[in-house]
Design an enzyme around this catalytic site. Structure first.
Site, short mmCIF file in Angstrom:
data_model
loop_
_atom_site.label_atom_id
_atom_site.label_comp_id
_atom_site.label_asym_id
_atom_site.label_seq_id
_atom_site.Cartn_x
_atom_site.Cartn_y
_atom_site.Cartn_z
N GLU A 6 9.70 -4.14 10.14
CA GLU A 6 10.19 -2.88 9.57
C GLU A 6 10.79 -2.01 10.66
O GLU A 6 10.16 -1.78 11.71
CB GLU A 6 9.03 -2.15 8.87
N ASP B 141 0.84 -1.21 0.00
CA ASP B 141 0.00 0.00 0.00
C ASP B 141 0.87 1.26 0.00
O ASP B 141 0.37 2.38 -0.05
CB ASP B 141 -1.02 -0.01 1.14
N SER B 142 2.20 1.07 -0.01
CA SER B 142 3.12 2.18 -0.28
C SER B 142 2.81 2.79 -1.65
O SER B 142 3.29 3.88 -1.96
CB SER B 142 4.57 1.68 -0.25
N ASP C 45 -0.86 -6.15 0.16
CA ASP C 45 -1.32 -5.51 1.40
C ASP C 45 -2.83 -5.36 1.42
O ASP C 45 -3.43 -4.96 0.41
CB ASP C 45 -0.74 -4.09 1.49
N LYS D 26 -1.10 -9.35 3.35
CA LYS D 26 -0.30 -8.81 4.46
C LYS D 26 -1.14 -7.81 5.24
O LYS D 26 -1.79 -6.96 4.64
CB LYS D 26 0.98 -8.15 3.95
N GLU E 51 -1.16 -5.35 9.01
CA GLU E 51 -0.26 -4.71 9.97
C GLU E 51 -0.82 -4.81 11.38
O GLU E 51 -1.99 -4.51 11.60
CB GLU E 51 -0.08 -3.22 9.61
O1 KIV Z 1 3.63 -1.10 1.60
C1 KIV Z 1 4.84 -1.41 1.54
O2 KIV Z 1 5.54 -1.15 0.56
C2 KIV Z 1 5.42 -2.10 2.67
C3 KIV Z 1 6.92 -2.17 2.70
C4 KIV Z 1 7.46 -0.93 3.31
C5 KIV Z 1 7.41 -3.36 3.40
O3 KIV Z 1 4.73 -2.55 3.53
#
Ligand code: KIV
Length: 269
Positions: free
Chosen positions: A179, A43-44, A82, A110, A112
């Protein structure tokens, strides 16, 4: 195509694995040619692709759109996606969001958090959805954490993080992503779980895999660059430069030359 079992085997064999974020088919193809082991549709993308200042506005539909594009471009890497901010706040949300990204081509979702995700992890896993849990610096909680900074800097905080890892692994988490934590803690957690591969970003050299945001490792981050980033584009030239940068990353992870000490947080715990 690399599977979760392959990642477990890599850990058992002591073979480090590479992971990059990716959001589109042409970069995904370049990563396939470079034989990068795994891809995170992170989600970056809220920052890297959409130009926002955090990940919070990203939607499940955004994640599915980019996951499908990446899967079309890459038939080699293990692909995880994510679940974005607030898309797994209830069990039903978690199931519906996971269904959308898994049907778009993800092999794993994924999320968090920590121990409080145990029920979510159990329910997803029971429904055939493998789960990676992202701990340490969790960008979806940036407003609770008070910024993007090193986590678990004391023995007490490190032990709390270990307890969270233990709880999510007991609930069925099949992968952990750490992280921005001290290198010592990255090592301790990787050693604690022989059957659960641990991916690090700013978590030291001794995690089982390493991930970087693709724009960061290609030198496309304008502004403050995090300590754990290495620009793999610097040493490349010519028309295969991007594939070569991905190959250099993959090989540097495998041979243990990335991350170097300067990319890690050395804190005595
Ligand atoms: O969203 C993302 O790119 C991440 C990385 C920073 C591991 O979670």
């Amino acid at each position: 195509m690399i599977s979760l079992n392959n990642l477990r085997q890599f850990k058992a064999d002591g073979r480090k694995f590479s992971c990059l974020t990716c959001y589109d088919a042409s970069m995904a193809k370049a990563m396939e040619i470079a034989e990068v082991d795994s891809i995170l549709v992170g989600d970056s993308l809220g920052m890297a692709i959409q130009g926002r200042d955090s990940t919070l506005a990203v939607t499940v539909e955004d994640m599915a759109y980019h996951t499908a594009a990446v899967r079309r471009g890459n038939q080699h890497a293990f692909l995880m996606t994510d679940l974005p901010f607030m898309s797994y706040a209830t069990l039903n949300d978690a199931l519906v969001s996971s269904k959308t990204v898994m049907q778009a081509g993800a092999q794993m979702v994924k999320i968090e958090g920590g121990a409080w995700l145990s029920e979510t992890i159990e329910v997803l896993t029971r429904n055939g959805i493998p789960v990676c849990v992202h701990l340490g610096l969790t960008p979806q909680s940036v407003h609770v954490l008070g910024g993007y900074k090193l986590q678990a800097k004391t023995r007490e905080a490190a032990d709390q993080l270990i307890a969270d890892c233990q709880a999510v692994v007991n609930a069925g988490a099949a992968l952990l992503l750490l992280e921005c934590v001290p290198a010592q803690l990255g090592r301790e957690i990787s050693e604690l779980f022989p059957n659960v591969p641990v991916i690090g970003i700013g978590a030291g050299l001794e995690t089982d895999g390493q991930v970087l945001v693709v724009q960061d490792m290609l030198g496309l981050t304008f502004g403050r660059v995090a300590k754990f980033v290495r620009n793999f584009m610097k040493e490349q030239s010519g028309e295969t430069a991007i594939v070569d940068a991905f190959k250099a990353f993959h090989l540097a992870v495998q041979d243990g030359s990335f991350p170097a000490r300067e990319h890690t947080f050395q804190v005595e715990l």
